[in-house]
Write a protein that holds these residues in place. Structure first.
Motif, PDB file in Angstrom:
ATOM      1  N   ARG A   1      10.186   8.988  -4.372  1.00 34.08           N
ATOM      2  CA  ARG A   1       8.771   8.673  -4.389  1.00 34.08           C
ATOM      3  C   ARG A   1       8.334   8.142  -3.029  1.00 34.08           C
ATOM      4  N   VAL A   2       7.030   8.213  -2.779  1.00 35.19           N
ATOM      5  CA  VAL A   2       6.446   7.656  -1.562  1.00 35.19           C
ATOM      6  C   VAL A   2       5.996   6.229  -1.853  1.00 35.19           C
ATOM      7  N   GLU A   3       6.252   5.327  -0.889  1.00 30.70           N
ATOM      8  CA  GLU A   3       5.822   3.937  -1.019  1.00 30.70           C
ATOM      9  C   GLU A   3       4.982   3.563   0.196  1.00 30.70           C
ATOM     10  N   TYR A   4       4.032   2.652  -0.009  1.00 31.56           N
ATOM     11  CA  TYR A   4       3.154   2.207   1.071  1.00 31.56           C
ATOM     12  C   TYR A   4       3.393   0.717   1.312  1.00 31.56           C
ATOM     13  N   LYS A   5       3.709   0.372   2.561  1.00 34.04           N
ATOM     14  CA  LYS A   5       4.096  -0.991   2.910  1.00 34.04           C
ATOM     15  C   LYS A   5       3.015  -1.638   3.774  1.00 34.04           C
ATOM     16  N   SER A   6       2.470  -2.735   3.265  1.00 33.20           N
ATOM     17  CA  SER A   6       1.402  -3.443   3.970  1.00 33.20           C
ATOM     18  C   SER A   6       1.975  -4.564   4.833  1.00 33.20           C
ATOM     19  N   LEU A   7       1.420  -4.719   6.000  1.00 34.33           N
ATOM     20  CA  LEU A   7       1.822  -5.765   6.943  1.00 34.33           C
ATOM     21  C   LEU A   7       1.801  -7.147   6.300  1.00 34.33           C
ATOM     22  N   HIS A   8       0.839  -7.409   5.424  1.00 35.38           N
ATOM     23  CA  HIS A   8       0.669  -8.743   4.849  1.00 35.38           C
ATOM     24  C   HIS A   8       1.719  -9.080   3.793  1.00 35.38           C
ATOM     25  N   ASP A   9       2.547  -8.113   3.422  1.00 41.03           N
ATOM     26  CA  ASP A   9       3.552  -8.343   2.368  1.00 41.03           C
ATOM     27  C   ASP A   9       4.954  -8.631   2.905  1.00 41.03           C
ATOM     28  N   TYR A  10       5.134  -8.598   4.237  1.00 45.71           N
ATOM     29  CA  TYR A  10       6.482  -8.699   4.792  1.00 45.71           C
ATOM     30  C   TYR A  10       6.516  -9.594   6.021  1.00 45.71           C
ATOM     31  N   ASP A  11       7.717 -10.037   6.361  1.00 50.65           N
ATOM     32  CA  ASP A  11       7.885 -10.771   7.613  1.00 50.65           C
ATOM     33  C   ASP A  11       8.008  -9.772   8.763  1.00 50.65           C
TER      34      ASP A  11
END
Length: 307
Positions: free
Chosen positions: A143-153
């Motif tokens: 599957r494709v996932e979308y990663k937001s800057l505000h969710d990670y270090d």
């Protein structure tokens, strides 16, 4: 009304997207709330969100094969006026001997990303209300996932940017949180729907392919080179599907959609990083955007800033 900038995958052709984005931001005064990128698009969007276009221009016009590959699986050859890529058989054999699952490795790209997008820049971006999202392909879960800057270090977000760019099986296959990841373009080359899903009502989309293919592609004369060509065909079909879905989603949600294609086929080999060409493509992107905006009134051409 939220506005979004979406940039597709496209390897070295990201330089053209940089020129288009520079014109939109600097000359048209566009301000975006949401930035969504795949592969090379994921490299562009953090700096564009910070309006650090000079730094981005320098990065894209000074990158080379060593900036990306610590194990380069390709050899560049010429046929007439056209360049094409074939597999480096010595490197491939070395990878098989080491029991590696990919023909090459792109650990140098991870270092290049960190060099050009510092922790200070990350923290500065975190303080804004802008959403910066990169797409990755979770190959373990299909599957494709979308990663937001505000969710990670900082380090984790750099990992996601890197994974978004890893064109499997020619670049690194990365394991994170127990799952294996590769290029976001394997599932979402042009992530228009994600920008709409996050509330954008106007979306500028930079697509790093021409709207119509002008000539026949050169297919390889051996299985490895042919495989590169087949991968390109598959990604073209995914791109077409993404754009069609995006247009339908825009109509359904009453979203203004502005599409920016490359006016010509820039290259058939987007994993060739050539400083002179990428400098030219950046300028061509800027000029193309200017022409698109001013084709009716035909004013005097605007000049780019010299970086």
């Amino acid at each position: 009304m939220k506005k979004a900038l979406v940039i597709s995958g496209g390897g070295s052709k990201g330089a053209f997207a940089g020129g288009v984005a520079e014109y939109l931001i600097r000359k048209q005064g566009k301000e975006y709330d949401i930035f969504v990128g795949t592969s090379t698009g994921s490299l562009l969007i953090p700096q564009l969100a910070l309006n650090k276009i000079e730094k981005l221009h320098y990065a894209y016009t000074n990158v080379n094969q060593r900036s990306v590959f610590n194990v380069n699986p390709f050899v560049v050859r010429k046929k007439g006026n056209r360049e094409y890529v074939t597999i480096n058989y010595i490197t491939t054999l070395f990878q098989f001997i080491r029991s590696k699952r990919t023909f090459g490795e792109s650990k140098n790209l991870r270092k290049t990303i960190a060099k050009n997008f510092s922790r200070a820049s990350f923290e500065m971006l975190i303080k804004t209300n802008k959403e910066v999202i990169v797409s990755v392909s979770n190959l373990s879960k299909n599957r494709v996932e979308y990663k937001s800057l505000h969710d990670y270090d900082y380090e984790s977000f750099l990992d996601w940017i890197w994974m978004s760019c890893n064109y499997i099986p020619f670049m690194s296959l990365v394991t994170k949180n127990g799952y294996e990841y590769g290029d976001g373009g394997l599932g979402s080359v042009v992530p228009i729907r994600e920008a709409i899903r996050r509330g954008a009502k106007e979306v500028d989309v930079i697509i790093l392919e021409s709207e119509n293919m002008e000539h026949n592609k050169v297919l390889g004369k051996n299985p490895f080179s042919l495989m590169i060509g087949i991968f390109g065909f598959v990604l073209d079909q995914i791109e077409y599907h993404n754009i069609s879905e995006g247009i339908l989603a825009a109509k359904h949600n009453d979203v203004q959609l502005n599409l920016y294609y490359t006016p010509t086929t820039l290259t058939e080999n987007s994993l060739i990083f050539n400083k002179a060409r990428m400098t030219q493509w950046w300028q061509e992107g800027f000029d193309y955007a200017h022409e698109k905006f001013n084709s009716l009134s035909s004013p005097l051409p605007q000049k780019r800033e010299s970086f």
